[in-house]
Design an enzyme around this catalytic site. Structure first.
Site, PDB file in Angstrom:
ATOM      1  N   LYS A 132       0.827  -1.194   0.000  1.00 26.03           N
ATOM      2  CA  LYS A 132       0.000   0.000   0.000  1.00 26.03           C
ATOM      3  C   LYS A 132       0.868   1.253   0.000  1.00 26.03           C
ATOM      4  O   LYS A 132       1.936   1.293   0.622  1.00 26.03           O
ATOM      5  CB  LYS A 132      -0.909  -0.026   1.228  1.00 26.03           C
ATOM      6  CG  LYS A 132      -1.982   1.044   1.278  1.00 26.03           C
ATOM      7  CD  LYS A 132      -2.871   0.808   2.497  1.00 26.03           C
ATOM      8  CE  LYS A 132      -4.009   1.822   2.570  1.00 26.03           C
ATOM      9  NZ  LYS A 132      -4.905   1.539   3.715  1.00 26.03           N
ATOM     10  N   SER A 144      -9.478   1.489   2.149  1.00 23.14           N
ATOM     11  CA  SER A 144      -8.515   2.355   1.502  1.00 23.14           C
ATOM     12  C   SER A 144      -7.368   1.614   0.816  1.00 23.14           C
ATOM     13  O   SER A 144      -6.604   2.223   0.049  1.00 23.14           O
ATOM     14  CB  SER A 144      -7.945   3.353   2.514  1.00 23.14           C
ATOM     15  OG  SER A 144      -7.242   2.693   3.544  1.00 23.14           O
ATOM     16  N   SER A 150     -10.218  -1.197   5.831  1.00 23.31           N
ATOM     17  CA  SER A 150      -9.405  -0.842   4.672  1.00 23.31           C
ATOM     18  C   SER A 150      -8.611  -1.988   4.063  1.00 23.31           C
ATOM     19  O   SER A 150      -8.130  -1.867   2.939  1.00 23.31           O
ATOM     20  CB  SER A 150      -8.446   0.300   5.036  1.00 23.31           C
ATOM     21  OG  SER A 150      -9.164   1.485   5.248  1.00 23.31           O
TER      22      SER A 150
END
Length: 547
Positions: A143, A218, A242
């Site tokens: 990420k 996310s 997320s």
């Protein structure tokens, strides 16, 4: 890597965006780029088959990156000498390049460095006959919020482009020391508080399984990356869903650990340093099997991360979990009724487990709409002063999904208000613990959300996931089925419980959602992560027919 307070450029945010996009495109070799005639039309829903038809990957590379291997079996194949690290890493870099052109999931592309590292690993293996660690040659994506030396850590903010990190975050450095090869970072939403992957720096990520629906967030770029098999294993973060929401949207596996299991030290905050308190964020993997999630946890814990991260607890993942048939509590709905495909998935999963001899009991959680009221206040204690300040530095506007989630205009809280909201969080934790004790279950089977992946920007209700962050229970996402109009017709007799329930019901379109992945959320008690991983692997084998 600290919080910069002054603008670093006089360029407009649009000029910065164009320069960043040019840099990213230049990191993909020309021979790995799709021709214009190979790009899909808007009516193509599943983008994954294009990797097989475009001719960029050889048959051998398609096999290496295909469904035959998860990270665990791929690591074993490299260790056995079946593949070299260069063969594997190159194959995944090529596949990731194709995925990027179709879905826009990559941010900081590291293909050249990754292949160079693979060559070094092959040299070590050739000279010693040994792998450097349990992830030797395994390609990984991370990420955007993790730092890698020499690469930007924008976190989706235009104010942070062209400011390369001076060191690598401890967690990825740990995995690299175990032999993992990092090929790219992956996309996130602006503010990191949205179930989407859209920002002004990199644009919006598409869902490779169902291009008309959101990839989630996310860690949305990571969910899309795993669905397209851009890497063998990925890592995201989770403060309200997320990791789990994008895993579910894209039909892959995901694991949100308890706080204190996996280190978070030294990652790129999406808010003020020191803000990881009210509802703490955690790091967790996304991948292609429950055993991959367990492998990730085992490798991390074997490195004794409590020696460098004071928030990590020793002793909570060590020792052998029990071999058992867990008692399964079933959560069907709370606050907002799930759409027909989600209701069917829970119903069929519970029936399948009961038929296999598992004891299944009904689980009634606290009011999850009230839980969402608490979490949104705890997420915005500062009134989003940090993201607003970052946007002001570059002049970039908030993207539509940031406004749609409803946090942007919430006011900052006083210290007394913060205490009150935390006290209400404590009340939810007690209610959840009491229900767990009443039911006497070992795990809970629950929805991931009130719907499958909806249209981009429409996943605004995270209460089925954020409750487990607030209570600090570990949770694992297991793909289970797909939305099917024949099996999941619209509920014509639906009577909404509240306005949020009606809004969610009105989102459902059986034909639009056709083929969308439907996942299950399997939850364990706080700090019971190792047992949950074992239980989830057993349940997965029953639910998905591998037993």
């Amino acid at each position: 890597m600290g919080v910069d307070q002054e603008p670093v450029t006089k360029k407009t945010w649009q000029e910065l965006q164009a320069a960043k996009e040019a840099e990213r495109n230049a990191r993909i070799p020309e021979e790995w780029k799709l021709r214009p005639d190979q790009l899909p039309s808007e009516d193509v829903v599943d983008l994954r088959p294009i990797v097989k038809s475009c001719g960029i990957l050889s048959p051998a590379e398609l096999a290496i990156t295909g469904e035959e291997y998860d990270a665990t079996s791929l690591a074993a194949a490299i260790a056995a000498g079946k593949f070299t690290a260069v063969e594997v890493v190159t194959a995944f870099c090529k596949r990731a390049a194709v995925g990027q052109q179709l879905c826009n999931m990559l941010t900081e592309i590291m293909f050249a460095d990754a292949i160079q590292r693979a060559k070094e690993l092959d040299d070590i293996f050739a000279s010693t006959g040994k792998v450097v660690g349990p992830l030797h040659g395994v390609p990984m994506t991370w990420k955007e919020c993790f730092h890698f030396k020499g690469y930007d850590s924008t976190n989706g903010y235009m104010s942070r482009v062209f400011q390369p990190a001076d060191r690598t975050s401890p967690l990825p450095a740990l995995l690299q020391a175990a032999g993992a090869v990092v090929i790219s970072k992956t996309n996130v939403p602006q503010t990191m508080l949205v179930a989407e992957a859209h920002n002004n720096v990199f644009g919006r990520t598409r869902n490779p399984v169902h291009a008309r629906l959101t990839c989630g967030g996310s860690s949305g770029g990571e969910g899309a990356s795993q669905a397209f098999r851009c890497s063998a294993l990925g890592v995201g973060t989770d403060v309200g869903g997320s990791v789990r929401i994008p895993a579910a949207c894209n039909g892959v596996y995901g694991y949100k650990p308890s706080f204190g299991v996996i280190p978070m030290a030294g990652y790129s905050y999406s808010g003020w340093p020191g803000s990881n308190t009210g509802v703490p964020a955690v790091s967790g993997p996304l991948g292609h099997s429950v055993r991959d999630l367990a492998l990730f946890a085992a490798v991390v814990r074997a490195a004794e991360p409590w020696r460098f991260d004071p928030a990590v607890a020793p002793g909570v993942m060590e020792g052998e979990p029990a071999a058992r048939r867990p008692v399964v509590g079933v959560m069907r709905a709370s606050g907002i009724a799930p759409h027909p495909p989600v209701r069917r998935a829970i119903r069929e999963a519970a029936a399948k487990l009961a038929a296999a001899g598992f004891e299944v009991r009904e689980f009634a959680p606290p009011d999850l709409l009230a839980v969402r009221d608490i979490s949104e206040q705890l997420f915005t204690l500062d009134g989003l002063s940090y993201p607003k300040g970052e946007c002001a530095r570059s002049g970039e506007p908030p993207v539509p999904s940031v406004l749609a989630i409803g946090f942007w205009d919430l006011p900052a809280k006083t210290q007394e208000e913060a205490w009150a909201w935390n006290a209400r969080k404590g009340g939810v934790q007690k209610e959840m613990l009491d229900e767990w004790q009443r039911v006497g279950c070992d795990v809970v089977l629950a929805p991931v959300g009130p719907h499958t992946a909806p249209r981009p920007g429409e996943w605004t209700s995270d209460h089925y996931t954020v409750v487990w962050n607030m209570c600090d229970y570990p949770a694992i996402i297991v793909p289970f089925t797909h939305a099917d109009p024949a099996l999941d017709p619209a509920d014509v007799e639906f009577k909404p419980m509240n306005a949020a329930d009606k809004k969610n019901h009105d989102l459902y379109d059986p034909e639009l959602f056709k083929g969308a992945p439907v996942a299950l959320q399997i939850v364990g008690p706080r700090l019971g992560d190792k047992q949950l991983l074992k239980d989830a692997e057993l349940l997965d084998s029953i639910l998905n027919g591998t037993a």
